[in-house]
Design a protein around this motif. Structure first.
Motif, short mmCIF file in Angstrom:
data_model
loop_
_atom_site.label_atom_id
_atom_site.label_comp_id
_atom_site.label_asym_id
_atom_site.label_seq_id
_atom_site.Cartn_x
_atom_site.Cartn_y
_atom_site.Cartn_z
N CYS A 113 6.80 17.66 65.20
CA CYS A 113 6.93 18.40 66.91
C CYS A 113 6.35 19.97 65.99
CB CYS A 113 8.50 18.57 66.21
SG CYS A 113 9.45 19.55 67.05
N GLY A 114 6.39 20.39 67.73
CA GLY A 114 5.79 21.27 67.11
C GLY A 114 6.88 23.17 67.62
N CYS B 126 10.11 24.29 63.49
CA CYS B 126 9.38 23.43 62.74
C CYS B 126 7.99 24.28 62.56
CB CYS B 126 8.88 21.77 63.44
SG CYS B 126 10.50 20.65 63.79
N VAL B 127 7.72 24.83 63.53
CA VAL B 127 6.61 25.49 63.17
C VAL B 127 6.48 26.77 61.87
CG1 VAL B 127 4.88 27.26 64.03
CG2 VAL B 127 5.35 25.22 65.14
#
Length: 311
Positions: free
Chosen positions: A19-20, A24-25
């Protein structure tokens, strides 16, 4: 009763491997005020010797190793984990059983339908039968039916009771249509009520919103873990541009008309309300967000890995 949160995230944990999303990033980059989470897992004990698990998460092996009190005594191959209570046959609820296949006997408590799915339709779970004696399966009784709750008598006064309440969810997609049509709908997804003396623990990480039976137990329990998966009903659609709503996949969103925060105040004196099974896109994972502040101001706690309670 001692209660430990071994994992607090939804499927895939946080950050999710593929997941981006913004959460999450930013967590990977160290730019989000929040903490990583493994997949939802609870452990409890009424005597600090025998421990029972609510759920069997895909991260279970790592969670057990990371938790003091769940390791075997020196020189022993005997685990403090005495049993597992399954709320459903979902992958996130049952896959962890495969981490417990190393010839150690314990008990698994599930509805008859969930037991049938895992032992008859999925032969991989027969690996649990290799222990001597083999793993024992016991049927959970439903609060809405006649019958006695599970009673685990450990050391006289250390016994506890566990029973289940239907939550209105569906069986997993991997269950064949032929079998799905034969299984009672009320046994698909259940909440778990654990009682020890006057203390009550209620665990319902997946609320579909299709019925209200869970409220009666949540309102009278000292410690409540409820579905904190999504903030908005269309959270996944906003993130990916397609897919299903939270309600369509069996989760009552926190916000909005008739969301969990509106449906359940649970603000009785001395009761603790904890949101668990938090999806990686949920804004409450960001401790600087308005959504996080709103939830905390309303008296809710947000589960994180390593959290502990004593009742």
């Amino acid at each position: 009763m001692r209660v430990k949160v071994l994992g607090s995230g939804a499927g895939g944990g946080f950050p999710q491997w593929n997941c981006g999303c913004s959460n999450c990033v930013r967590l990977r980059a160290g730019e989000l005020r929040g903490s990583p989470r493994t997949q939802t897992q609870i452990a409890f004990s009424v005597d600090s010797q025998a421990w029972f698990l609510l759920n069997a998460s895909p991260d279970l092996r790592t969670q057990i190793i990371a938790t003091p009190g769940l390791s075997p005594p020196d020189g022993s191959r005997r685990s403090p984990v005495a049993g597992v209570f399954l709320p459903s046959a979902d992958v996130d609820s049952a896959m962890g059983l495969l981490h417990l296949r190393e010839f150690t006997p314990f008990r698994i408590f599930a509805t008859p339908a969930v037991r049938q799915i895992l032992t008859e339709e999925n032969t991989i779970f027969r690996v649990l039968d290799r222990a001597t004696p083999p793993v024992q399966w016991s049927d959970l009784s439903m609060q809405s039916q006649c019958g006695s709750p599970i009673v685990a008598d450990l050391h006289g006064d250390s016994s506890f009771r566990c029973s289940a309440v239907p939550l209105g969810g569906a069986y997993p997609d991997y269950v064949s249509g032929a079998l799905r049509g034969k299984l009672p709908a009320e046994q698909a997804v259940v909440g778990l009520l654990v009682e020890h003396g006057d203390n009550r623990l209620f665990f319902a990480p997946s609320l579909s919103g299709q019925n209200q039976e869970w409220k009666k137990l949540a309102e009278t329990s000292d410690l409540v873990f409820l579905d904190g998966t999504f903030w908005n009903d269309d959270e996944l659609i906003r993130a990916t541009g397609s897919g299903k709503t939270a309600r369509e996949i069996g989760h009552l969103p926190l916000s909005g008309a008739d969301g969990l925060l509106q449906q359940f105040s649970g603000d009785g004196r001395g009761r603790r309300r904890v949101l668990i099974h938090i999806n990686n896109k949920n804004p409450i994972l960001d401790e600087e967000s308005a959504e996080y502040r709103q939830v905390r101001e309303m008296g809710w706690e947000i589960a994180h890995d390593g959290m502990e309670f004593v009742l």
